[in-house]
Every structure is written in structure tokens, then in C-alpha cells.
Design a protein around this motif. Structure first.
Motif, mmCIF file in Angstrom:
data_model
loop_
_atom_site.group_PDB
_atom_site.id
_atom_site.type_symbol
_atom_site.label_atom_id
_atom_site.label_comp_id
_atom_site.label_asym_id
_atom_site.label_seq_id
_atom_site.Cartn_x
_atom_site.Cartn_y
_atom_site.Cartn_z
ATOM 1 N N LYS A 237 0.862 -1.177 0.000
ATOM 2 C CA LYS A 237 0.000 0.000 0.000
ATOM 3 C C LYS A 237 0.902 1.231 0.000
ATOM 4 C CE LYS A 237 -0.386 -0.287 5.031
ATOM 5 N NZ LYS A 237 -1.311 -0.534 6.157
ATOM 6 N N ALA A 238 0.430 2.314 -0.595
ATOM 7 C CA ALA A 238 1.176 3.564 -0.596
ATOM 8 C C ALA A 238 0.946 4.283 0.728
ATOM 9 C CB ALA A 238 0.742 4.442 -1.762
ATOM 10 N N VAL A 239 2.020 4.776 1.333
ATOM 11 C CA VAL A 239 1.930 5.506 2.601
ATOM 12 C C VAL A 239 2.706 6.810 2.461
ATOM 13 C CG1 VAL A 239 1.649 3.431 4.003
ATOM 14 C CG2 VAL A 239 3.933 4.285 3.541
ATOM 15 N N PRO A 240 2.386 7.821 3.281
ATOM 16 C CA PRO A 240 3.092 9.104 3.181
ATOM 17 C C PRO A 240 4.580 8.938 3.438
ATOM 18 C CG PRO A 240 1.101 9.319 4.505
ATOM 19 C CD PRO A 240 1.308 7.853 4.278
ATOM 20 N N LEU A 241 5.375 9.693 2.712
ATOM 21 C CA LEU A 241 6.829 9.680 2.876
ATOM 22 C C LEU A 241 7.256 11.025 3.442
ATOM 23 C CD1 LEU A 241 9.582 8.346 2.479
ATOM 24 C CD2 LEU A 241 9.595 9.219 0.145
ATOM 25 N N LYS A 242 7.606 11.038 4.728
ATOM 26 C CA LYS A 242 8.047 12.264 5.369
ATOM 27 C C LYS A 242 9.546 12.444 5.162
ATOM 28 C CE LYS A 242 4.515 11.973 8.988
ATOM 29 N NZ LYS A 242 4.258 11.860 10.444
ATOM 30 N N GLU A 243 9.968 13.680 5.080
ATOM 31 C CA GLU A 243 11.370 13.992 4.856
ATOM 32 C C GLU A 243 12.238 13.395 5.966
ATOM 33 O OE1 GLU A 243 14.619 15.439 2.870
ATOM 34 O OE2 GLU A 243 12.512 15.542 2.233
ATOM 35 N N GLY A 244 13.229 12.605 5.575
ATOM 36 C CA GLY A 244 14.169 12.034 6.531
ATOM 37 C C GLY A 244 13.645 10.856 7.319
ATOM 38 N N GLU A 245 12.421 10.409 7.060
ATOM 39 C CA GLU A 245 11.856 9.312 7.844
ATOM 40 C C GLU A 245 12.235 7.969 7.241
ATOM 41 O OE1 GLU A 245 7.605 8.644 9.882
ATOM 42 O OE2 GLU A 245 7.551 8.439 7.711
ATOM 43 N N GLY A 246 12.624 7.040 8.112
ATOM 44 C CA GLY A 246 12.956 5.704 7.644
ATOM 45 C C GLY A 246 11.704 4.897 7.353
ATOM 46 N N ALA A 247 11.908 3.690 6.875
ATOM 47 C CA ALA A 247 10.793 2.790 6.577
ATOM 48 C C ALA A 247 9.905 2.626 7.798
ATOM 49 C CB ALA A 247 11.338 1.431 6.143
ATOM 50 N N LEU A 248 8.611 2.440 7.561
ATOM 51 C CA LEU A 248 7.687 2.248 8.672
ATOM 52 C C LEU A 248 7.826 0.839 9.228
ATOM 53 C CD1 LEU A 248 4.391 3.976 7.471
ATOM 54 C CD2 LEU A 248 6.068 4.812 9.121
ATOM 55 N N GLY A 249 8.009 0.733 10.537
ATOM 56 C CA GLY A 249 8.045 -0.557 11.193
ATOM 57 C C GLY A 249 6.661 -0.973 11.642
ATOM 58 N N ALA A 250 6.564 -2.179 12.178
ATOM 59 C CA ALA A 250 5.271 -2.704 12.612
ATOM 60 C C ALA A 250 4.666 -1.874 13.741
ATOM 61 C CB ALA A 250 5.412 -4.162 13.037
ATOM 62 N N GLN A 251 5.512 -1.154 14.499
ATOM 63 C CA GLN A 251 4.974 -0.308 15.569
ATOM 64 C C GLN A 251 4.290 0.929 15.009
ATOM 65 O OE1 GLN A 251 7.810 1.121 18.505
ATOM 66 N NE2 GLN A 251 6.262 1.210 20.107
ATOM 67 N N GLY A 252 4.454 1.170 13.705
ATOM 68 C CA GLY A 252 3.772 2.276 13.069
ATOM 69 C C GLY A 252 4.560 3.566 13.028
ATOM 70 N N ILE A 253 5.860 3.509 13.274
ATOM 71 C CA ILE A 253 6.700 4.706 13.259
ATOM 72 C C ILE A 253 7.877 4.481 12.319
ATOM 73 C CG2 ILE A 253 6.089 5.483 15.576
ATOM 74 C CD1 ILE A 253 8.558 4.096 16.621
ATOM 75 N N GLY A 254 8.481 5.589 11.877
ATOM 76 C CA GLY A 254 9.645 5.491 11.008
ATOM 77 C C GLY A 254 10.826 4.883 11.751
ATOM 78 N N LEU A 255 11.491 3.924 11.107
ATOM 79 C CA LEU A 255 12.625 3.259 11.718
ATOM 80 C C LEU A 255 13.877 4.132 11.657
ATOM 81 C CD1 LEU A 255 12.108 -0.314 10.192
ATOM 82 C CD2 LEU A 255 11.337 0.531 12.420
ATOM 83 N N THR A 256 14.769 3.939 12.616
ATOM 84 C CA THR A 256 16.023 4.681 12.684
ATOM 85 C C THR A 256 17.168 3.798 12.230
ATOM 86 O OG1 THR A 256 15.187 5.929 14.592
ATOM 87 C CG2 THR A 256 17.565 6.001 14.172
#
Length: 409
Positions: A299-318
Motif C-alpha cells: 500500500k502507498a503511505v506518506p513519505l516524510k522527509e528524513g523518515e525511515g521505513a515504517l516498522g510494525a509499531q507504526g513509526i519510522g525506523l532509525t
């Protein structure tokens, strides 16, 4: 400046430093008036492993790590624990959530600490436990990354590989999970969902499920292994695709097949070697991919500047601080210290990796109490590093010291 002025400045800096320490010291010495009473967090059962308490001084490289970076990643998990994000993957074991929320409350009071204060925060609020698997003396590490591939929103001669959204007729016994069978209805009966070969041969074509089209079928295969990707369009825009289910068919590690057939030596196996095999002989590569009938939808999801891939917790990974763990055994947001020697600087496992990581993701192949996938970021270089990591490592669980009394069993 005279000596008395310098002494005054040093004293003022020490005072400011102590003021920032108040939340940490206060948490250790007492509970604020009106707050819920706390209880020590019981040591959890961890199936397939024993937990042995250790001192922070026994963690290899603990004092040399940058806990400030880990603190920022931990705060991201705290935000997800406080309010569930819109895009969340399979749930983790909830047992430590009350205790983690307690530590999160203290973390938020600290703001943005320097590395030393961040280290003191973790030492004050968590107890380290060595994780020793019953089946082996050490844990096991792999790496993953977010591919960046070329694609288009419209098909064409150069873009002929469809990326499919989750089909509406897909029936799963465990919606939102990355495991378990999936079905479709045929003549009033449930039958297994289409496998990879059937989908590649057109089982889903013409149903309007195409999100975009890629240039290379090998790119799609590795996207499906990683669970997300950045797709760079011809006009320079980038869209992010994230995992949205699978066809319920078993995943077969094609690298294992290449090893068993004597095509690639075990000690040389990596994602680069798999890709090289597929690209050198496209027909053989296609046949190899089809030996793994699993197929992933996106599915397509928003891509925020500098944000890593979304993990299962629902946040951008570091990159370098987030890990995927076995969600049935661990709780998202838990800090885990990992010590290993990995093939980061070169193909040889010679780079010391002694770092505090935060559990924020999961994966169907991540099974066991001392098993983690290290997230290395996006792009080709991250992929090269992630693809060659298959190494042992030592795991230390950081257990929150306290939880609300009513949450104690």
C-alpha cells in the motif's frame, strides 16, 4: 576572564546539569505526590531462553555507545505507545507496555539529553538481563533495509512489472499478520490464494490492483523480502510502499536453495549473490523466485522527509538503532543491547557492533528470543551491508525497573 569568573561559570553549568537530572533522580528516590504507586516489574518469561541479570559494566562497549541516539529512537516508540499511529503492523506481546509507558513518562520530562545523561537515564530506569537461548550459546543477527527502485505510475515497455495492492477477495485467518494461510472463494468453497507463479502469470491482472509498475522483477522480489520500498518515478518524485499482507503461501529462502545446490558457498551467501545469480540468467532467476510461492502486497503511505521505513509499531525506523524482533516474545519499544562483530566495513565480520537498539518491527523470519534483524536504512549501500549479515551476537534485554502497581500480575 579571572579565575573566580571561570569558577562561577563552571558552577552555573554544573547547576544547570543537576537541574536536568532532577527527573531521573526523582524517579529513583520517590514517586511524585498524587501519582499512582509503582511496583518492581517482574522478570518476564522468555520462551526458549533464560534471563540472567548482569551489571551495566558487563555490557561490552556500553560506556562507548551513543545512548543519546538510542534515546531519540526510544522516544519515537514512546509516542506510539501513547497514541497508536494510523499505520500499524502486527501487534507485539503486550506484557511490558505498562512498564515501558512508565519509563516513557520520565523520558519525556528529560527533553533532549546529551549522551551522558541519556546513558544515566537508561541505567536509572532499566535493568539489563543477558538473554541466553536454550538451543545455542548466542543469538543470531541479520540485516534489512528499504530498497529504492525505479518505477512508474503507468505501464510501458520499460515498466512492465506490476506492484499489487492487497486484493479485496483475499481472506486471512489472522488479518494484519505476516504469518498464516490465506484463501479465496471458488465455487462456494475456500481454496488457497494464488501462489507467486499464478500471480506472475496474470491471476490478478486487469482488476485495478496495480499501484505502480517497476522496471525489474528482481527489484520486486527484494521489495517483498524487505516489506517496504521507495519507488523513484521518472519525474523525480518518490513514493513509499509498505507491506499490506501476503498470499498465505510459504516463504522459501532462495539463498538456502542456492547453497544446497552448490551454486553459492554458504560463507559467501548474501543478497548481492542472489541478485547476481538472477540477473546473470533471467530464466533461471525467474524459476528460482517461483520456488518461493509467497507473494507480498503493498500500500502507498506518506513519505516524510528524513523518515525511515515504517516498522510494525507504526513509526519510522532509525538506521542503526531499530531492530525487528519476534513479536510473540518481545514488546515493541523495548531497548535491547547487542554486541557482535559484523561484516559492515568489509565482507569479513570484523566491525565491532556494540549498540543499544530499540525493538520497533517484526518479520515472519524473525523467530526466537535472541533473534533480530538490524535496520540499516535505505538505498544500495544499506542493502549491500544488510545483505551480508548472518552472524552470531550477544543479546541483553533492558527491562523497565517499575510499572504501575495495578498492572502487576
Amino acid at each position: 576572564m579571572d579565575r573566580s569568573g571561570a569558577a562561577f561559570r563552571r558552577g552555573r553549568l554544573r547547576l544547570a546539569h543537576l537541574v536536568r537530572l532532577v527527573p531521573v533522580l526523582g524517579f529513583l528516590t520517590g514517586v511524585p505526590a498524587g501519582a499512582a504507586p509503582l511496583a518492581p516489574t517482574p522478570v518476564p518469561d522468555l520462551a526458549g531462553a533464560t534471563l540472567q541479570p548482569v551489571a551495566y559494566g558487563a555490557l561490552p562497549g556500553w560506556s562507548a555507545d551513543d545512548q543519546g541516539a538510542a534515546f531519540a529512537t526510544f522516544l519515537a516508540s514512546c509516542r506510539a505507545l501513547a497514541k497508536a499511529p494510523a499505520e500499524v503492523g502486527p501487534a507485539s506481546r503486550p506484557r511490558l507496555q505498562p512498564a515501558l509507558r512508565q519509563a516513557c513518562a520520565a523520558a519525556r520530562r528529560l527533553g533532549t539529553p546529551n549522551p551522558v545523561l541519556a546513558r544515566w537515564f537508561f541505567e536509572a530506569h532499566f535493568r539489563p538481563f543477558a538473554i541466553t537461548p536454550t538451543a545455542s550459546p548466542r543469538g543470531f543477527l541479520t540485516g534489512y533495509y528499504e530498497p529504492e527502485v525505479e518505477g512508474s505510475l503507468v505501464p510501458g515497455a520499460d515498466y512492465a512489472v506490476p506492484v499489487y495492492a492487497r486484493p479485496p477477495d483475499l481472506i486471512s485467518d489472522a488479518p494484519g499478520s505476516n504469518k498464516g494461510p490465506a484463501y479465496r472463494m471458488q465455487n462456494g468453497a475456500r481454496v488457497p490464494y494464488w501462489n507467486r507463479a499464478e500471480i506472475e502469470d496474470g491471476a490478478l491482472a486487469g482488476r485495478g490492483l496495480e499501484i505502480c509498475w517497476l522496471k525489474d522483477p528482481v527489484d520486486l522480489f527484494f521489495m517483498q523480502i524487505q516489506g517496504s520500498a521507495r519507488v523513484r518515478l521518472p519525474d523525480g518524485r518518490v513514493i513509499r510502499l509498505n507491506y499490506d499482507g501476503h498470499n498465505g503461501q510459504p516463504y522459501v529462502p532462495v539463498g538456502r536453495l542456492l547453497i544446497e545446490r552448490g551454486i553459492v558457498p554458504r560463507n559467501e551467501m548474501s543478497m548481492d549473490r542472489i541478485r547476481a545469480f538472477m540477473e546473470a540468467d533471467p530464466a533461471a532467476g525467474k524459476a528460482l523466485r517461483r520456488e518461493s510461492p509467497s507473494f507480498v502486497f503493498f500500500k502507498a503511505v506518506p513519505l516524510k522527509e528524513g523518515e525511515g521505513a515504517l516498522g510494525a509499531q507504526g513509526i519510522g525506523l532509525t538506521p542503526g538503532r531499530s531492530i525487528a524482533v519476534d513479536r510473540t516474545l518481545h514488546t515493541y519499544g523495548t531497548p535491547v543491547f547487542i554486541s557482535a562483530r559484523l561484516p559492515i566495513a568489509s565482507p569479513a565480520p570484523e566491525t565491532p557492533f556494540q549498540r543499544l537498539m530499540i525493538a520497533q518491527d517484526t518479520g515472519s523470519a524473525i523467530v526466537g528470543p535472541a533473534r533480530a534483524d538490524l535496520f540499516f536504512g535505505a538505498g544500495a549501500e544499506a542493502g549491500r551491508i544488510a545483505g551480508r549479515i548472518r552472524d552470531p551476537g550477544d543479546f541483553f534485554l533492558l527491562l523497565p525497573r517499575f510499572e504501575p502497581r495495578e498492572a502487576a500480575p
